[in-house]
Design a protein around this motif. Sequence first.
Motif, PDB file in Angstrom:
ATOM      1  N   LEU A 137      25.683  36.376  65.493  1.00  0.00           N
ATOM      2  CA  LEU A 137      25.486  37.742  65.980  1.00  0.00           C
ATOM      3  C   LEU A 137      24.003  38.059  65.870  1.00  0.00           C
ATOM      4  CD1 LEU A 137      27.472  40.384  66.448  1.00  0.00           C
ATOM      5  CD2 LEU A 137      26.558  41.027  64.242  1.00  0.00           C
ATOM      6  N   ALA A 170      21.419  41.235  66.325  1.00  0.00           N
ATOM      7  CA  ALA A 170      21.305  42.676  66.531  1.00  0.00           C
ATOM      8  C   ALA A 170      19.835  43.054  66.549  1.00  0.00           C
ATOM      9  CB  ALA A 170      22.033  43.430  65.431  1.00  0.00           C
ATOM     10  N   GLY A 204      20.120  48.445  67.997  1.00  0.00           N
ATOM     11  CA  GLY A 204      21.518  48.639  68.421  1.00  0.00           C
ATOM     12  C   GLY A 204      21.929  47.783  69.605  1.00  0.00           C
ATOM     13  N   ILE A 239      23.161  44.401  70.683  1.00  0.00           N
ATOM     14  CA  ILE A 239      23.840  43.372  69.886  1.00  0.00           C
ATOM     15  C   ILE A 239      24.506  42.353  70.793  1.00  0.00           C
ATOM     16  CG2 ILE A 239      25.712  43.024  68.199  1.00  0.00           C
ATOM     17  CD1 ILE A 239      25.149  46.144  67.573  1.00  0.00           C
ATOM     18  N   TRP A 264      33.904  39.435  65.738  1.00  0.00           N
ATOM     19  CA  TRP A 264      32.850  40.306  65.220  1.00  0.00           C
ATOM     20  C   TRP A 264      33.265  41.734  65.528  1.00  0.00           C
ATOM     21  CZ3 TRP A 264      29.321  37.641  62.528  1.00  0.00           C
ATOM     22  CH2 TRP A 264      29.151  36.293  62.836  1.00  0.00           C
ATOM     23  N   ILE A 303      32.066  45.680  65.898  1.00  0.00           N
ATOM     24  CA  ILE A 303      30.865  46.495  66.081  1.00  0.00           C
ATOM     25  C   ILE A 303      31.237  47.978  66.067  1.00  0.00           C
ATOM     26  CG2 ILE A 303      28.866  46.918  67.586  1.00  0.00           C
ATOM     27  CD1 ILE A 303      29.155  43.963  66.617  1.00  0.00           C
ATOM     28  N   ILE A 355      26.616  44.337  73.503  1.00  0.00           N
ATOM     29  CA  ILE A 355      26.837  45.786  73.583  1.00  0.00           C
ATOM     30  C   ILE A 355      25.523  46.497  73.309  1.00  0.00           C
ATOM     31  CG2 ILE A 355      27.578  45.908  71.131  1.00  0.00           C
ATOM     32  CD1 ILE A 355      29.400  48.264  71.946  1.00  0.00           C
ATOM     33  N   SER A 356      25.295  47.572  74.042  1.00  0.00           N
ATOM     34  CA  SER A 356      24.134  48.433  73.770  1.00  0.00           C
ATOM     35  C   SER A 356      24.586  49.876  73.895  1.00  0.00           C
ATOM     36  CB  SER A 356      23.024  48.195  74.797  1.00  0.00           C
ATOM     37  OG  SER A 356      22.536  46.888  74.701  1.00  0.00           O
ATOM     38  N   THR A 357      23.932  50.731  73.139  1.00  0.00           N
ATOM     39  CA  THR A 357      24.252  52.154  73.212  1.00  0.00           C
ATOM     40  C   THR A 357      22.962  52.944  73.371  1.00  0.00           C
ATOM     41  OG1 THR A 357      26.179  51.834  71.793  1.00  0.00           O
ATOM     42  CG2 THR A 357      25.339  54.084  71.971  1.00  0.00           C
TER      43      THR A 357
END
Lengths: 113, 338
Positions: B195, B197, B200, B202, B214, B216, B241-243
């Motif tokens: 993973l 990161a 944020g 990831i 995993w 998240i 994933i992104s936020t």
Amino acid sequence: MLLLFLLFLSLYSFFFIRQALPQGAELEIEVSGELRYALPLSTNKTVEVEGPLGRTVIEVKEGRARIKDSPCRNRICMHQGWIRSGAVVCLPNRVMIRVTGTAGRREMDAISG
Amino acid sequence: MRKINFLIVVLSGILFLLSCTPAKEKLYTKNRVAMDTFITVTVASSSDRDAEKAMDRALAEIERLSVLFNYFSEGSEVSLINRNAGIRPVVVSKETVDIIEQALSVSRETDGAFDITIGPVMALWDFHHGVLPEEQAVKARLELVGYRHVEVDREKRTVFLRKKGMQIDLGGIAKGYGADKAVEILKKNGIRAGLVAVAGDIKAFGMKPGRSSWRIGIRDPRQGNDTKEIFASLPLREQAISTSGDYERFFFRSGVRYHHLLDPKTGYPASGCRSVSVVTGEGALTDAFSTGIFVLGPRKGMETLRRLGFDGVIVDSNGVVSLTEGIKGSIAFSEKKS
């Protein structure tokens, strides 16, 4: 024979249980990627670490932790306040405090956002 | 004789148990500061040395890329492109061409809601001191914004900004791209699960020891005092994933939240969302699309996610959460929904 067997069983159980059961929440304190402290979040303690800019003060109290004092300019890390999970990072002084080993649903491999 | 028998039984027992756990895999983690943020690399490995080596190489790759993409460093390729805006095309590395092409494709898919040329307008905003820029100044700088004025020649490996004063800033895509490249390095070094990161943004691959995915957490856009409080979590497998949220850099003025996710069409913060998370295979895409979808707003944003076959979570400005179909079965909400 029985004694030896019981001794063996108890030793094995000791290691097995340590691995299988969740441990309490810990606070890890890192400077420039190096782990400096790992202490139970349940302790009440103030810890000081030296980063490239100077001394960062971390306070652990009643299951929470925060960066209490920092030599960085904007002090964004201090404004983040207390944490019970996740992490607070002080980029200028390369200090990270992170809560790990919290049992249950909130144990995440990473947080997005 | 009986003593020997006891010893044999005990030793056989120990050997039997040891045989059940051959070279057990563990998780290793390493952190570093690069790309103006905090990076964590986690790998599953049965060897301390292999894990260390792979993590160091992955982190070194992110550091290498951060030198190329750094908007603030005079010596970066991004600065070289910006200095030559309106003057001449500049030859850059394959990675810089690559990331700019990906950024431009996201701009096209979001009708310019994500735009790496927002830099000149962004420079007017000071979120730390809460300074609202002059309306006229924003208007004037908008002339310099437009991804269509970025020319990329893949063959010659050149990039050219057509208007003098134009600037590109890869801050909205570089972290996800860095996660992609770091994962490539980990795989090349024999790591089967890990993973990366970059803040944020990831990216995960493989399964954790014990065959679990995993997991998240997605940060609650309206968290209380407990920073990094999450409002939902989801498993991540061979995905990124992104936020993007309005809580990262912001200030209040007359009760209005001014945040850093600017609409490239107006030069002002986009309204309509509190946060947008995007899930798909590539970190560069999740990074850029989370910003683009945020700017598009909940309705158009959800349409775009569906059209592209991406998964996502949109929290609108009222706190209403919308999900794509693919994520509905796997997402878990915390007790307190935002």
